[in-house]
Design an enzyme around this catalytic site. Structure first.
Site, PDB file in Angstrom:
ATOM      1  CG  ASP A 191      61.948  59.736  47.715  1.00 20.77           C
ATOM      2  OD1 ASP A 191      62.970  60.408  47.977  1.00 20.77           O
ATOM      3  OD2 ASP A 191      61.136  59.378  48.584  1.00 20.77           O
ATOM      4  N   GLY A 223      57.314  49.340  62.420  1.00 18.41           N
ATOM      5  CA  GLY A 223      57.871  50.687  62.439  1.00 18.41           C
ATOM      6  C   GLY A 223      56.816  51.694  62.049  1.00 18.41           C
ATOM      7  CD  GLU A 224      53.811  56.023  63.808  1.00 17.26           C
ATOM      8  OE1 GLU A 224      52.958  56.915  63.689  1.00 17.26           O
ATOM      9  OE2 GLU A 224      54.079  55.460  64.881  1.00 17.26           O
ATOM     10  CE  LYS A 235      53.174  52.517  52.630  1.00 17.23           C
ATOM     11  NZ  LYS A 235      54.297  53.047  51.809  1.00 17.23           N
ATOM     12  N   GLY A 292      52.594  56.438  58.092  1.00 18.33           N
ATOM     13  CA  GLY A 292      51.896  55.885  59.239  1.00 18.33           C
ATOM     14  C   GLY A 292      52.531  54.578  59.671  1.00 18.33           C
ATOM     15  N   PRO A 293      51.892  53.857  60.599  1.00 15.90           N
ATOM     16  CG  PRO A 293      50.278  52.941  62.015  1.00 15.90           C
ATOM     17  CD  PRO A 293      50.606  54.186  61.236  1.00 15.90           C
TER      18      PRO A 293
END
Length: 462
Positions: A217, A94-95, A122, A99-100
């Site tokens: 978060d 995923g991204e 990552k 980033g990816p």
């Protein structure tokens, strides 16, 4: 459970970034003579560290010194290419804002002392300074904090302009994925309470550490699950050291995710451990209702989960109205009432009225053992109405991207149940399943690390 004594990363971060949040907050305080002396000494250190330039030749060395004694591995880019098969598209997970993310496998022959294991790698997009700061913060926190309910950071790469993070692979992905995917098997009640307890234990550890940490978060997409549904907190890019000395809060720029951030933090920028408690209450409410914190596809009065559900949490007669219908009645009524009361307390608009995380953990520990769950087999059919249509992973005409490490490729979920599993009707063979669509693996749950208050699942940014 042990925590390694943290070297102060605050001066390192300030040297790297000038820490506008902390500097702005400190400028508002009355200057005492001792403060001036300390600041002068601090700024002398900044000029030496000076990692504001992500491509600094001394960055890697400074990190190694600051993380001395940690068990982090410093990988080379060449090693990461071996681990991920040159970042092959077949290993793409995923991204997101960082980033990816690619799945990889560490061979036991890669280097001595590093066991064979699957990992998530990552890669940070360094186009903006904000991303570099979050990368650095994550390395510093997860490099020094060790706990069963925190995701394990195995190592990192800091080579030329490349910045990567290497984590343990979490086969069940994120709670967000498990709870809200339309065609996934519903998480049973006992598993939901186990996840809530694990995530709460992780927060308690942060708040009670030798140098307390405010997570800032806490949300469903940042709670990762291992094969046994043990919850682990991930993504420490927004984490902050707690208040020091006689200070009651940390003054900082408002950042986080809409629907999860505490109201007093949004209004004033004052951050405390009770801000995390509020966010926990939102996630607990998501576990009870099966609804997202913000859902723009619902009617206007039900789009904000807290506004809609909180008034009913303290009324046992109304509790059944908000319980997740996919549970099909198979939950402990006593446990649900106690969990609802706990969520109500966590979501208080007065921070002092919210329980501390140790009290939350104690209550949830008892809820895990309730066994008054109705027995029986049920069938739940997803209503095929316009309001419930899946958005096919798209925003407008653009496909969403998957969140970074939070959305590891999912294994088939076989949720443990404490009672016979209800059967959930599957879509017809001709229907397009979001689980198997490419778009489903490329959803963006974070709308960029530069957003002051990121939106979740289509929510508005502040």
């Amino acid at each position: 459970m042990a925590v390694k004594k943290k070297v102060s990363w605050r001066s390192l971060i300030v040297g790297c970034l000038g820490d506008p949040e902390t500097l702005m907050a400190s400028s508002k305080k009355p200057k005492r003579k001792n403060d001036v002396i300390k600041k002068q000494s601090s700024f002398q250190r900044l000029s030496i560290l000076d990692m504001s330039n992500p491509s600094s030749n001394t960055l890697s060395e400074d990190l190694s010194i600051s993380l001395a004694g940690s068990d982090l591995h410093v990988f080379t880019l060449a090693e990461l290419k071996v681990i991920t098969q040159s970042f092959s598209s077949t290993n793409f997970l995923g991204e997101g804002g960082f980033g990816p993310v690619h799945k990889g496998f560490i061979d036991d022959k890669l280097r001595p002392g590093l066991k064979a294991q699957p990992v998530a790698v990552k890669l940070l997009d360094l186009e903006g300074l904000q991303g570099h700061r979050e990368w650095l913060t994550e390395v510093m926190f997860l490099g020094q904090l060790k706990h069963k309910n925190l995701v394990k950071l195995i190592g990192y790469c800091c080579e030329e302009e490349h910045r990567t993070l290497v984590y343990e692979f979490m086969p069940r992905g994120s709670l967000e994925n498990q709870l809200f995917r339309r065609y996934s098997a519903s998480l049973p009640w006992s598993t939901r309470m186990k996840i809530a307890h694990g995530a709460a234990t992780g927060l308690q550890f942060l708040h009670e550490a030798e140098n307390p940490v405010i997570y800032r978060d806490f949300k469903a997409s940042n709670i990762l699950l291992d094969s046994d549904y043990t919850a682990k907190l991930s993504d420490f890019g927004l984490a902050k050291d707690g208040p020091e000395g006689d200070d009651t809060h940390v003054s900082t720029r408002v950042m986080g995710t809409q629907g999860y951030a505490a109201p007093e933090y949004i209004m004033t920028g004052h951050l405390t451990a009770r801000s995390d408690v509020y966010s926990f209450g939102v996630v607990l409410l998501e576990l009870l209702t099966g609804r997202r914190s913000v859902d723009k596809k619902r009617s206007s009065r039900e789009q904000n989960l807290v506004d809609w559900a909180r008034p009913m949490l303290n009324d046992p007669r109304k509790l059944s109205r908000i319980m997740d219908p996919r549970l099909e009645g198979q939950y402990s009524e006593t446990g649900a009432r106690k969990a609802a009361t706990l969520a109500y307390q966590c979501l208080s608009h007065r921070p002092k009225n919210r329980p501390c995380m140790s009290a939350v953990v104690s209550i949830l520990n008892d809820l895990k053992d309730y066994n008054d769950i109705p027995m029986g087999t049920f069938t739940y059919t997803v209503p095929n109405t316009p309001d419930n249509k899946e958005d096919d992973g798209r925003v407008g005409n653009k496909p969403r991207k998957s969140s970074h490490h939070h959305h590891h490729q999912q294994q088939q979920s076989n949720h443990p149940r404490s009672s016979p599993s209800p059967t959930t009707k599957s879509p017809s063979p001709t229907a397009k399943s979001p689980r198997n669509s490419t778009e489903n693996h490329r959803r963006t749950l974070r709308n960029g690390v530069n957003s002051p208050l990121r939106s979740e699942a289509g929510g508005e940014r502040y």
